[in-house]
Design a protein around this motif. Sequence first.
Motif, short mmCIF file in Angstrom:
data_model
loop_
_atom_site.label_atom_id
_atom_site.label_comp_id
_atom_site.label_asym_id
_atom_site.label_seq_id
_atom_site.Cartn_x
_atom_site.Cartn_y
_atom_site.Cartn_z
N VAL A 187 54.13 20.60 129.20
CA VAL A 187 54.34 20.19 130.90
C VAL A 187 55.72 20.26 131.14
O VAL A 187 56.75 19.98 130.43
N ILE A 188 55.91 20.96 132.08
CA ILE A 188 57.48 21.37 132.76
C ILE A 188 57.56 20.43 133.69
O ILE A 188 56.98 20.09 134.70
N SER A 189 58.70 19.63 133.72
CA SER A 189 59.19 18.60 134.74
C SER A 189 59.36 19.23 136.20
O SER A 189 60.21 20.15 136.11
N PRO A 190 58.83 18.54 137.16
CA PRO A 190 59.32 19.02 138.53
C PRO A 190 60.73 18.79 138.59
O PRO A 190 61.02 19.77 139.76
N ALA A 191 61.35 18.02 138.27
CA ALA A 191 62.93 17.81 138.31
C ALA A 191 63.42 19.23 137.98
O ALA A 191 64.55 19.55 138.50
N ASP A 192 62.93 20.11 136.89
CA ASP A 192 63.18 21.12 136.46
C ASP A 192 62.82 22.22 137.15
O ASP A 192 63.71 23.16 137.48
N PHE A 193 61.55 22.31 137.83
CA PHE A 193 61.19 23.54 138.39
C PHE A 193 61.20 23.46 140.02
O PHE A 193 61.12 24.65 140.58
N ILE A 194 61.19 22.23 140.45
CA ILE A 194 61.24 22.24 142.04
C ILE A 194 62.57 22.99 142.43
O ILE A 194 62.31 23.87 143.61
N PRO A 195 63.58 22.81 141.85
CA PRO A 195 64.79 23.43 142.42
C PRO A 195 64.79 24.93 142.31
O PRO A 195 65.34 25.63 143.08
N VAL A 196 64.02 25.45 141.28
CA VAL A 196 64.00 26.71 141.05
C VAL A 196 62.93 27.44 142.12
O VAL A 196 63.41 28.32 142.97
N ALA A 197 61.75 26.48 142.36
CA ALA A 197 60.83 26.98 143.59
C ALA A 197 61.68 26.94 144.88
O ALA A 197 61.29 27.81 145.77
N GLU A 198 62.46 26.05 144.98
CA GLU A 198 63.55 26.09 146.28
C GLU A 198 64.32 27.12 146.47
O GLU A 198 64.36 27.95 147.73
N GLN A 199 64.95 27.56 145.28
CA GLN A 199 66.04 28.67 145.59
C GLN A 199 65.38 29.90 145.61
O GLN A 199 65.82 30.75 146.38
N THR A 200 64.04 30.18 145.08
CA THR A 200 63.43 31.54 145.10
C THR A 200 62.45 31.49 146.63
O THR A 200 62.01 32.62 146.78
N GLY A 201 62.36 30.24 147.24
CA GLY A 201 61.55 30.54 148.18
C GLY A 201 59.97 30.12 147.96
O GLY A 201 59.15 29.99 148.89
N LEU A 202 59.73 30.22 146.72
CA LEU A 202 58.18 30.09 146.28
C LEU A 202 57.70 28.62 146.84
O LEU A 202 56.74 28.31 146.95
N ILE A 203 58.86 27.81 147.00
CA ILE A 203 58.37 26.25 147.25
C ILE A 203 57.55 26.44 148.75
O ILE A 203 56.70 25.51 148.92
N ILE A 204 57.67 27.39 149.42
CA ILE A 204 56.84 27.60 150.69
C ILE A 204 55.39 27.73 150.62
O ILE A 204 54.63 26.87 151.00
N GLU A 205 55.18 28.54 149.70
CA GLU A 205 53.60 28.94 149.21
C GLU A 205 53.15 27.71 148.39
O GLU A 205 51.96 27.24 148.70
N ILE A 206 53.87 27.14 147.39
CA ILE A 206 53.39 26.02 146.67
C ILE A 206 53.35 24.87 147.49
O ILE A 206 52.43 24.05 147.29
#
Length: 275
Positions: free
Chosen positions: A70-89
């Motif tokens: 399990v990867i913590s959202p605290a770790d991967f949400i910032p990455v999703a933000e930086q890459t723009g993947l957060i839009i789709e997710i």
Amino acid sequence: RAKQLGKAQFQFYTEALSERLLRQFQLELGLSSALKQNELHLVYQPQFNLTHNKIEGYETLLRWVKDGNVISPADFIPVAEQTGLIIEIGRWILVKSMIEMRPLLQAQQKLGVNISLRQFQQPDFVAQIEDVLRQTGFPAAQLELEITETAVALDFEETCIKLQKLRQLGVFIAIDDFGTGYSSLSRLRSLAVSRLKIDKAFIDRLADNEVDRNLVATIIALGKNLNLSVIAEGVESEEQVMWLRSLACDAIQGFYFSRPLRLEALEDVKQTISF
Ligand code: C2E
Ligand code: MG
Ligand code: MG
Ligand code: MG
């Protein structure tokens, strides 16, 4: 000697940096396929109202299980933000949570969904919410979007307008992690917000630190004055619940009442508990 030390520090610094970059790169790579690979799922944490002793809503929290870890959202949400993947997710989270939770939610209960900064900053964010509501048939008045103080601080005018439009749709807004950012009182007053979520950092030492207790009391009083409801995050002990009750906090969320649960487990949660 100083030169040597400097060199060692430099080495240490570059190693730490490249390790971080490598990790970030791995996360980026993995995350870009996580949606397609079905590695993302949602859990829901009950929010318990202290006045009515009932569950008043559930917060949606994202989980990523990759190769059994399990990867913590605290770790991967910032990455999703930086890459723009957060839009789709982010859009996936909205649709999925509304579809999953609609049959389970009682009429007075709300579904909380975290909205990240970049997602909120999209010019057509309000239209997207409208879209998702239409697409899922989810009642707007049962949706509560959680945004942080940062969104408000960065672009106040724009935020003001967006929140107003969302409110007109019937959607509710909560300020997440309240107390950790820089909200000005006058700004807070003029925003279409209906609730404050007190950050866990203030709740942690509620029972044994008078300064933190005073801060929590102040936030609750602020909520009362601005006609906002207040919920405490990260409540883990009976003692904390006792304090929050005596301070007239409206609601609690935390491991003490329930951990975030998978959809299948939600039906077994008792709706009413007196403690
Ligand atoms: P948050 O929105 O403030 O969520 C509360 C966090 O506190 C969650 O961590 C929750 O599992 C945890 N928590 C709740 N009660 C307790 C407790 O009693 N003790 C402790 N130790 N922790 C408790 P989680 O799920 O790891 O999420 C961390 C953060 O990641 C969230 O903070 C939110 O900022 C972000 N996040 C999580 N899911 C989503 C999502 O779907 N979308 C976006 N944009 N961000 C998300
Ligand atoms: Mg939240
Ligand atoms: Mg929070
Ligand atoms: Mg947070």
